[in-house]
Enzyme design. Structure first.
Site, short mmCIF file in Angstrom:
data_model
loop_
_atom_site.label_atom_id
_atom_site.label_comp_id
_atom_site.label_asym_id
_atom_site.label_seq_id
_atom_site.Cartn_x
_atom_site.Cartn_y
_atom_site.Cartn_z
N CYS A 201 0.83 -1.21 0.00
CA CYS A 201 0.00 0.00 0.00
C CYS A 201 0.86 1.25 0.00
O CYS A 201 0.52 2.26 -0.62
CB CYS A 201 -0.91 0.02 1.23
SG CYS A 201 -2.29 -1.12 1.10
N CYS A 347 4.30 -16.34 -16.88
CA CYS A 347 3.33 -16.60 -15.81
C CYS A 347 3.10 -15.29 -15.09
O CYS A 347 3.15 -14.22 -15.69
CB CYS A 347 3.81 -17.72 -14.89
SG CYS A 347 5.27 -17.32 -13.92
#
Ligand SMILES: [Zn+2]
Length: 389
Positions: A201, A347
């Site tokens: 964050c 991936c």
């Protein structure tokens, strides 16, 4: 839901006082809850990992709902930058221990419940003992090491792990409960992304209200598991996009080869999660960068791009032109692949695709390359419109 996660003998001795009957009256009048459901809530013990963005709404509503014991594990202090989303804490609490701040606020909401503070790091050493005292774990952590630890401990202890995560404007939640027939976190994310590819964050930002929504969904699932109503989010991942205001539900499959919950498990005790999550992709396989892939595409070179992630990841984000063949199916589809032209495998972050490159090399492919950093790096460096997850 077949029944509550709280055994019936635990609720038989529980009584609700006159004040409690009044406090919880809006629950009691619903035929799906009644005093029986409220007693289950009172008998229940829920552990919140973290008193942050997800833990705040979870702790507030679990307290208001009347769970008998709410445990919170955290070791942080309240910082001014937390207040935009961690609504357990106020401006006056900046600099205080998060747990003390949380306890004051929660007991003000509902003094009937027991708040248990675990002021420590949720670690391989402490986790087993802490979780043993609870019925349901709400994972409000913000890092992969803690998520794997929370998952593994809950699998070992046969307890539901209510998962949530947020990133900028998006979030997702599900209930991991392999003992109830669903997958675990490792079934879905067998490997952690490389640490440098995962902004938290603080680096990426998050819309303050987003963890509110995801944390409340985790709370709803927790309450449903305890009361024993509705369809739990087991085997289903709910993804929320705040900008599009869209919820998407993705089916999750249990991996029978899962090292913790599969048929032949190989992990029976907590491991060193920091080391596990610090694992880098295999640098010894032939690789190309995302810039090189972009150049190949722009130059219209002939090559095949294979995506070895799972279908639900492909639904979240994809690179145009990629063919999806999940890692577990690469071996059986190898013969269908073109041997004349180069193959680029990607991936999420480069680790599963490195395994796929190895696998194809063993089957005689010589012109096969790993995409360094996976679709994450593609999103960072080439095409930001590809969602990160
Ligand atoms: Zn599993």
């Amino acid at each position: 839901m077949k029944g509550s996660v709280i055994e019936s003998e635990r609720t038989s001795a529980v009584r609700l006082s006159t004040a409690e009957l009044q406090r919880y009256s809006r629950h009691l009048i619903m035929p799906e809850v009644t005093a029986e459901g409220q007693k289950r809530l009172k008998a229940a013990r829920v552990l919140c990992i973290g008193a942050g963005g997800l833990g705040s709404p979870a702790a507030l509503y679990l307290t208001a709902a009347g769970v008998g014991r709410l445990g919170i594990v955290d070791f942080d202090k309240v910082d001014l930058t937390n207040l935009q989303r961690q609504i357990l804490h106020g401006t006056k609490d900046v600099g205080r221990s998060k747990l003390e701040s949380a306890r004051d606020r929660l007991l003000d909401i509902n003094p009937e419940i027991e708040i248990k503070l675990h002021e420590c790091r949720f670690s391989s050493e402490s986790a087993g003992q802490i979780v043993a005292d609870y019925d349901v774990v709400v994972d409000g952590s913000d890092n992969f090491a803690t998520r794997y630890l929370s998952n593994d401990i809950c699998v070992f202890a046969r307890k539901p792990n209510v998962y949530g995560s947020v990133f900028r404007f998006e979030g997702q939640t599900t209930v991991f409960a392999s003992h109830l027939g669903g997958p675990c976190y490792r079934c879905i994310f067998p490997e952690p992304p490389p640490p440098e590819s995962v902004p938290n964050c603080a680096q990426a930002g998050v819309l303050g209200v987003l963890p509110g929504i995801i944390g409340m969904l985790q709370t709803i699932e927790t309450i449903k598991l305890i009361v024993g109503i509705g369809d739990p989010l087991i085997g289903r991942l709910l993804h929320f996009d705040a900008l599009k205001v869209k919820f998407r539900e993705l089916k999750l499959r249990r991996d029978t080869q899962c090292p913790v919950c599969g048929e032949n498990p190989t992990i029976f005790a907590p491991i060193d999660y920091d080391q596990f999550c610090g694992v880098r992709e295999d640098r010894s396989v032939p690789a190309i960068s995302v810039q090189e892939l972009k150049r190949k595409m722009d130059a219209r070179e002939a090559f095949e791009l294979i995506d070895v992630r799972e279908p639900f990841e492909f639904e979240i984000a994809r690179i145009d032109g990629a063919t999806l063949i999940p890692l577990g199916e690469i071996a059986e589809h190898a013969d269908e692949l073109e041997r004349e032209q180069p193959i680029v495998v990607h991936c999420h972050s480069g680790m599963r695709s490195a395994q796929a490159v190895r696998l194809l090399q063993q089957r005689g492919f010589t012109n096969v390359y790993n995409l360094e950093g996976g679709i994450d790096a593609w999103s960072d460096a080439i095409d930001p419109s590809v969602p990160k997850y």
